[in-house]
Design a protein around this motif. Structure first.
Motif, mmCIF file in Angstrom:
data_model
loop_
_atom_site.group_PDB
_atom_site.id
_atom_site.type_symbol
_atom_site.label_atom_id
_atom_site.label_comp_id
_atom_site.label_asym_id
_atom_site.label_seq_id
_atom_site.Cartn_x
_atom_site.Cartn_y
_atom_site.Cartn_z
ATOM 1 N N ARG A 1 36.924 -11.151 -34.993
ATOM 2 C CA ARG A 1 36.246 -9.895 -35.403
ATOM 3 C C ARG A 1 37.112 -8.600 -34.713
ATOM 4 O O ARG A 1 37.347 -8.967 -33.611
ATOM 5 N N ASP B 1 34.238 -13.237 -29.289
ATOM 6 C CA ASP B 1 35.489 -12.260 -29.981
ATOM 7 C C ASP B 1 35.969 -11.186 -29.115
ATOM 8 O O ASP B 1 37.164 -10.833 -28.974
ATOM 9 N N ALA C 1 34.047 -4.252 -36.101
ATOM 10 C CA ALA C 1 33.153 -5.324 -36.792
ATOM 11 C C ALA C 1 32.366 -5.921 -35.743
ATOM 12 O O ALA C 1 30.960 -6.073 -36.146
#
Length: 93
Positions: free
Chosen positions: A25, A78, A29
């Motif tokens: 992401r 992430d 996000a």
């Protein structure tokens, strides 16, 4: 699965695991996902949310905690893969 409610699940990393750009992401996000978790899921065991409908009818504190822990770990992975620079990053020599 409702894509408006879905959040990426944590997957344990392995030595041979390669992260692709499609699976990671963006910073925006990750921030949106964290806001969704805090605003919609954090008190799902106490307040019935219309957006979650019957999904959280029989949810207790430990299920909510486990879900939040798993999804925030996924966000952390992430962010670690991206290693974004921010205005609060301090450079040490």
């Amino acid at each position: 699965v409702n894509p408006l409610l879905a959040a990426k699940k944590y997957q344990r990393s392995a030595a041979d695991k390669a992260y692709s750009a499609e699976d990671t992401r963006t910073l925006a996000a990750c921030a949106q996902t964290l806001l969704h978790l805090v605003r919609q899921i954090l008190n799902a065991d106490q307040v019935m949310s219309e957006s979650l409908c019957e999904l959280c009818a029989e949810v207790d504190f430990f299920k909510v905690y486990s879900f939040l822990r798993d999804r925030t770990r996924s966000i952390r992975v992430d962010l670690h893969v991206q290693q974004p620079w921010s205005t609060t990053t301090m450079v040490y020599i």
